[in-house]
Motif scaffolding. Structure first.
Motif, PDB file in Angstrom:
ATOM      1  N   GLU A   7       0.850  -1.189   0.000  1.00  0.00           N
ATOM      2  CA  GLU A   7       0.000   0.000   0.000  1.00  0.00           C
ATOM      3  C   GLU A   7       0.887   1.241   0.000  1.00  0.00           C
ATOM      4  O   GLU A   7       1.829   1.333   0.782  1.00  0.00           O
ATOM      5  CB  GLU A   7      -0.908   0.000   1.224  1.00  0.00           C
ATOM      6  CG  GLU A   7      -1.870   1.160   1.251  1.00  0.00           C
ATOM      7  CD  GLU A   7      -2.918   1.047   2.356  1.00  0.00           C
ATOM      8  OE1 GLU A   7      -3.352   2.101   2.838  1.00  0.00           O
ATOM      9  OE2 GLU A   7      -3.289  -0.089   2.726  1.00  0.00           O
ATOM     10  N   GLU A  62     -11.584   2.921  -9.480  1.00  0.00           N
ATOM     11  CA  GLU A  62     -11.341   2.007  -8.357  1.00  0.00           C
ATOM     12  C   GLU A  62     -10.164   1.053  -8.558  1.00  0.00           C
ATOM     13  O   GLU A  62      -9.303   0.968  -7.692  1.00  0.00           O
ATOM     14  CB  GLU A  62     -12.596   1.203  -8.038  1.00  0.00           C
ATOM     15  CG  GLU A  62     -13.696   2.078  -7.454  1.00  0.00           C
ATOM     16  CD  GLU A  62     -14.865   1.273  -6.946  1.00  0.00           C
ATOM     17  OE1 GLU A  62     -14.693   0.084  -6.593  1.00  0.00           O
ATOM     18  OE2 GLU A  62     -15.974   1.828  -6.915  1.00  0.00           O
ATOM     19  N   ARG A  81      -5.209  -0.974  -7.147  1.00  0.00           N
ATOM     20  CA  ARG A  81      -6.506  -0.569  -6.592  1.00  0.00           C
ATOM     21  C   ARG A  81      -6.345   0.775  -5.880  1.00  0.00           C
ATOM     22  O   ARG A  81      -5.374   0.996  -5.174  1.00  0.00           O
ATOM     23  CB  ARG A  81      -6.994  -1.639  -5.622  1.00  0.00           C
ATOM     24  CG  ARG A  81      -8.342  -1.352  -5.000  1.00  0.00           C
ATOM     25  CD  ARG A  81      -8.818  -2.530  -4.148  1.00  0.00           C
ATOM     26  NE  ARG A  81      -9.096  -3.701  -4.956  1.00  0.00           N
ATOM     27  CZ  ARG A  81     -10.270  -3.967  -5.522  1.00  0.00           C
ATOM     28  NH1 ARG A  81     -11.278  -3.121  -5.372  1.00  0.00           N
ATOM     29  NH2 ARG A  81     -10.450  -5.055  -6.232  1.00  0.00           N
ATOM     30  N   LYS A  83      -7.683   3.226  -3.021  1.00  0.00           N
ATOM     31  CA  LYS A  83      -8.450   3.177  -1.778  1.00  0.00           C
ATOM     32  C   LYS A  83      -8.492   4.577  -1.185  1.00  0.00           C
ATOM     33  O   LYS A  83      -7.468   5.241  -1.092  1.00  0.00           O
ATOM     34  CB  LYS A  83      -7.782   2.210  -0.794  1.00  0.00           C
ATOM     35  CG  LYS A  83      -8.520   2.068   0.524  1.00  0.00           C
ATOM     36  CD  LYS A  83      -7.843   1.066   1.432  1.00  0.00           C
ATOM     37  CE  LYS A  83      -6.973   1.808   2.420  1.00  0.00           C
ATOM     38  NZ  LYS A  83      -6.329   0.965   3.405  1.00  0.00           N
TER      39      LYS A  83
END
Length: 124
Positions: A7, A62, A81, A83
């Motif tokens: 992330e 998304e 992705r 977020k």
């Protein structure tokens, strides 16, 4: 193959970020030297070599998911992705990739470098 999930916080609007993750012009700014699409096959070019990936699925704003055509394992993919934290509105890119056990650290370092280039191109 081992699944890797990373992330990265990115200061960007989701629409601009999604364009950078999903369009040939966006991907060629930070991910590859050049990118072409024919039907659902993306051709990525780096230093004279090419790799092809099939677009598996995407949802505007998304995520986008590819399968590299030279990978025999049908269960492997590359997914990027977006977020958004509902409390802080902070935006993150979650990268899901696969690597051989011996290549995990190298793959993580490559993604850190690639996302660094993405944030640089976004001007953040």
């Amino acid at each position: 193959m081992e699944k890797i999930e990373m992330e990265f916080m990115v200061r960007s609007s989701t629409s601009v970020l999604y364009d950078m993750l999903s369009t040939p012009s966006g991907l060629s700014e930070w991910f590859a030297d050049d990118v072409n699409i024919k039907d659902d096959i993306y051709t990525f070019m780096w230093d004279g070599s090419e790799e092809e990936a099939r677009l598996l699925k995407k949802k505007k704003g998304e995520y986008i998911r590819f399968h590299w055509l030279d990978h025999d394992d049908e269960d492997t993919y590359l997914e990027m992705r977006i977020k958004v934290d509902p409390m802080t509105n902070e935006v993150a890119v979650i990268v899901t990739d696969f690597a051989d056990e011996d290549d995990i650290e190298e793959t993580k370092e490559l993604w850190e470098s690639q996302i660094g280039e993405l944030t640089h191109r976004l001007g953040v």
